[in-house]
Design an enzyme around this catalytic site. Structure first.
Site, PDB file in Angstrom:
ATOM      1  N   THR A 122      36.911  43.829  53.974  1.00 51.46           N
ATOM      2  CA  THR A 122      37.038  44.497  52.676  1.00 51.46           C
ATOM      3  C   THR A 122      35.646  44.923  52.204  1.00 51.46           C
ATOM      4  O   THR A 122      34.642  44.627  52.839  1.00 51.46           O
ATOM      5  CB  THR A 122      37.677  43.551  51.644  1.00 51.46           C
ATOM      6  N   TYR A 123      35.588  45.602  51.061  1.00 54.87           N
ATOM      7  CA  TYR A 123      34.338  46.186  50.569  1.00 54.87           C
ATOM      8  C   TYR A 123      33.268  45.115  50.392  1.00 54.87           C
ATOM      9  O   TYR A 123      33.535  44.043  49.833  1.00 54.87           O
ATOM     10  CB  TYR A 123      34.583  46.909  49.247  1.00 54.87           C
ATOM     11  N   MET A 124      32.049  45.431  50.871  1.00 53.15           N
ATOM     12  CA  MET A 124      31.009  44.390  50.967  1.00 53.15           C
ATOM     13  C   MET A 124      30.097  44.329  49.741  1.00 53.15           C
ATOM     14  O   MET A 124      29.189  43.497  49.692  1.00 53.15           O
ATOM     15  CB  MET A 124      30.174  44.573  52.235  1.00 53.15           C
ATOM     16  N   ARG A 125      30.324  45.176  48.734  1.00 53.13           N
ATOM     17  CA  ARG A 125      29.541  45.085  47.492  1.00 53.13           C
ATOM     18  C   ARG A 125      30.471  44.598  46.383  1.00 53.13           C
ATOM     19  O   ARG A 125      31.191  45.376  45.771  1.00 53.13           O
ATOM     20  CB  ARG A 125      28.911  46.433  47.139  1.00 53.13           C
ATOM     21  N   HIS A 168      36.228  44.551  42.895  1.00 56.63           N
ATOM     22  CA  HIS A 168      36.747  44.454  44.259  1.00 56.63           C
ATOM     23  C   HIS A 168      37.081  43.002  44.571  1.00 56.63           C
ATOM     24  O   HIS A 168      36.677  42.086  43.872  1.00 56.63           O
ATOM     25  CB  HIS A 168      35.711  44.960  45.270  1.00 56.63           C
TER      26      HIS A 168
END
Length: 629
Positions: A122-125, A168
């Site tokens: 999934t999104y890393m930020r 997120h």
């Protein structure tokens, strides 16, 4: 011309303050006693609860222990539990990847970006530890199927940071049954770490038995303590290990007599706070509420690129440590060498960071204040939520900020460069100052505004601007030093430059070379000599001999000769470079095409290649200055 970003400045200040704290730290020392006791057929370790003041007190303890009887006073056993950590956020991933894999913050984010783009994570930020219910169920199903129901423990973690945006999910694998992902080794290692942490967050705690045994001496009131831990159920450690090594204690009973096998009292020294690594700096910024998950990597990268901070290793120093040992009824004393202060891959401030931080703290204290920087993050959130209008927030900021800008106009150049007068040269009667220049700290003899050009010298190696003395400065100003002459009669002059010690020899140019320079408008500096610089590392410019300098100079000429392929009357040269042969007129370089033989090129062909090459681009305005840690 230096940058002073809101988060960058605070990050630099943290590193500068920590380095100064380490420098000012006063080391104290005590003695720590460790014993090995024997029970039945087994040995086990224990430590004296209290520190010993000095070697006399340590020796007294060992003397008393020769004839003492040791008895178990109490045994305390408690069941323990170790819980898994939540799935990764951006900052916790950066920290753990540094600790376990040795990755830099920038490297971690680059690898995570590739995994995200490939659909593996999934999104890393993100600053959220929340996982979707779909992901929690998928993890639970995999755990039950692979390890058994007793290992499954579905958990929804709540994000503790009040300022977290939680736009997120936490960082997790998109498919828990994909055990390996990534195109190269770095991606595969990082994916495995993310997979393990996310899966472990949905697993049962590890159960342990913790035991603490208190041991008394018949001759001394102080107590020894033995601690042990036994793993009864591994739980999440099945997947995400890295726990402490178990210390297994033998079967012991209260009131039991023990044999003392060995007792050691060793000198121990107090330590200052550790320098920041990239991961530790991320953790500190997160604790202070400064920055966002997406800003940590570029911030740390920027302050290094711009020369405020360098990542490097520090060599340790050696000190002597006293050790006393009681074994088989005899006391032996020894003094051993111990290396301390060594550091690897730590963030170190350059002199530019010191000067810039001092300037900002003195003239813009509210802007580089940790609480102010964190409050701005809260203001941004309030603006995003519609609680505050951005115009109102900026108006309040500029009300205090603008007067600081106006006030800073009155700051003198000497003050901003931390210029400090050391004294007067007894020979020339000129003032000697230490200050920060374009390429770092330097010593200056003479007035900048006077008709006579001042003399400059670098600081001695390992000496800071604040610690420099007049005697040290006078010694450095003895350079440049004429070592002797070449066979042709030119002076060989030793000095220290930006890149270390060197000798310089000025060679007269030939008539054709002088004429070529005069007729070439691209060459702005018209001269009749060519300066040859020769690095003399690791030799000392104060002590290098004529023979040593001459040998290094001849070696340089030999390399230069091998580098030259051809030279024409117009001043155009064909040279061998690091990346292959090229044409140059002194102001512009052009690579020679592979289908051309550089040894057979005519002057006309060389000029044509040069004319077809693109114009030389501008370099960095502020070149990064290298400093020794």
């Amino acid at each position: 011309g230096l940058s002073a970003g809101r988060v960058q400045s605070v990050a630099v200040r943290l590193i500068v303050d920590r380095e100064r704290e380490i420098k000012e730290f006063q080391t104290g020392n005590t003695y720590k006693a460790k014993a090995t006791f024997h029970s039945g057929k087994e040995d086990f370790p224990a430590e004296l609860k209290d520190a010993l003041k000095d070697d006399k007190e340590s020796k007294k303890l060992l003397e008393l222990s020769k004839s003492a009887t040791f008895t178990i006073d109490s045994i305390d056993q408690k069941p323990g539990k170790r819980n898994a950590g939540p799935p990764f956020t951006t900052s916790s991933l950066q920290q753990e990847a540094a600790r376990r894999l040795g990755f830099s913050v920038k490297q971690t984010m680059t690898l995570a970006q590739r995994l995200y783009e490939s659909g593996h994570i999934t999104y890393m930020r993100t600053d959220s530890t929340v996982m979707s219910q779909l992901a929690i169920k998928a993890a639970g199903d995999y755990i039950t199927k692979t390890y058994g129901q007793q290992y499954a423990n579905s958990t929804q973690y709540q994000t503790k940071n009040q300022n977290a945006q939680q736009a997120h999910e936490a960082i997790r694998p998109t498919h828990f049954d994909r055990l390996e992902a990534g195109q190269e080794a770095g991606q595969k290692k990082l994916y495995k770490l993310i997979w393990q942490r996310a899966l472990a967050s949905q697993m049962s705690p590890a159960n342990t038995d913790r035991t603490e045994v208190v041991i008394s001496s018949s001759k001394d009131p102080r107590k020894f303590v033995a601690k042990g831990e036994m793993l009864k159920f591994d739980g999440f450690l099945k997947v995400y290990g890295g726990g402490k090594d178990d210390v297994i204690l033998p079967k012991l009973e209260q009131g039991q007599k023990l044999d003392l096998k060995r007792l050691e009292a060793a000198q121990t020294f107090s330590k200052p706070s550790a320098r920041y690594s990239e991961a530790a700096l991320v953790k500190k910024l997160e604790e202070l509420g400064i920055g966002r998950p997406s800003t940590y990597a570029p911030t740390i990268s920027t302050i290094q690129t711009r020369g405020y901070i360098e990542k490097g290793d520090l060599e340790g120093q050696v000190r002597q440590v006293q050790r006393l040992v009681l074994e088989k009824g005899k006391i032996t004393e020894s003094v051993e060498d111990e290396t301390y202060g060594a550091d690897r891959n730590k963030l170190l401030p350059t002199p530019m960071a010191d000067v810039t931080t001092d300037f900002l703290v003195k003239n813009f204290p509210s802007i580089v204040d940790y609480e102010f920087t964190a409050k701005v993050e809260e203001d941004f959130d309030d603006i995003a939520d519609g609680k505050v209008k951005w115009v109102t927030m900026l108006s309040a900021f500029y009300k205090d900020f603008h007067p600081l800008i106006k006030k800073s106009d009155k700051i003198s150049r000497d003050e901003s460069m931390q210029s400090r007068k050391l004294g007067t040269d007894p020979k020339t009667k000129q003032p000697i100052v230490v200050r920060y220049g374009r390429f770092g700290p330097m010593i200056q003899r003479g007035e900048t505004e006077s008709e006579d050009k001042p003399d400059f010298a670098p600081l001695p190696e390992g000496v800071d601007m604040d610690d420099l003395t007049l005697d040290q400065a006078l010694e450095m100003l003895k350079l440049p030093r004429t070592v002797g002459k070449t066979a042709e009669g030119q002076d060989m002059v030793a000095n220290i430059g930006r890149f270390g010690p060197y000798i310089k020899v000025d060679i007269p140019l030939g008539e054709a070379e002088i004429e070529a320079i005069k007729n070439n408008p691209a060459i702005k500096k018209k001269t009749v000599v060519k300066s040859i610089f020769v690095s003399i590392k690791p030799l000392d410019p104060f002590r290098i001999t004529h023979d040593e300098a001459l040998k290094l100079y001849k070696d340089k000429l030999k390399k230069e000769a091998e580098r030259h392929i051809a030279q024409f009357d117009s001043g155009i040269k064909i040279l061998n470079g690091q990346y292959g042969p090229y044409v140059t007129d002194g102001a512009k370089n052009a690579k020679i095409p592979k289908d051309k033989d550089p040894k057979k090129l005519t002057e006309a062909q060389a000029k044509k290649i040069l004319d077809a090459a693109p114009a030389k681009g501008r370099g960095r305005r502020f070149p990064r200055r290298k400093t020794k840690a």
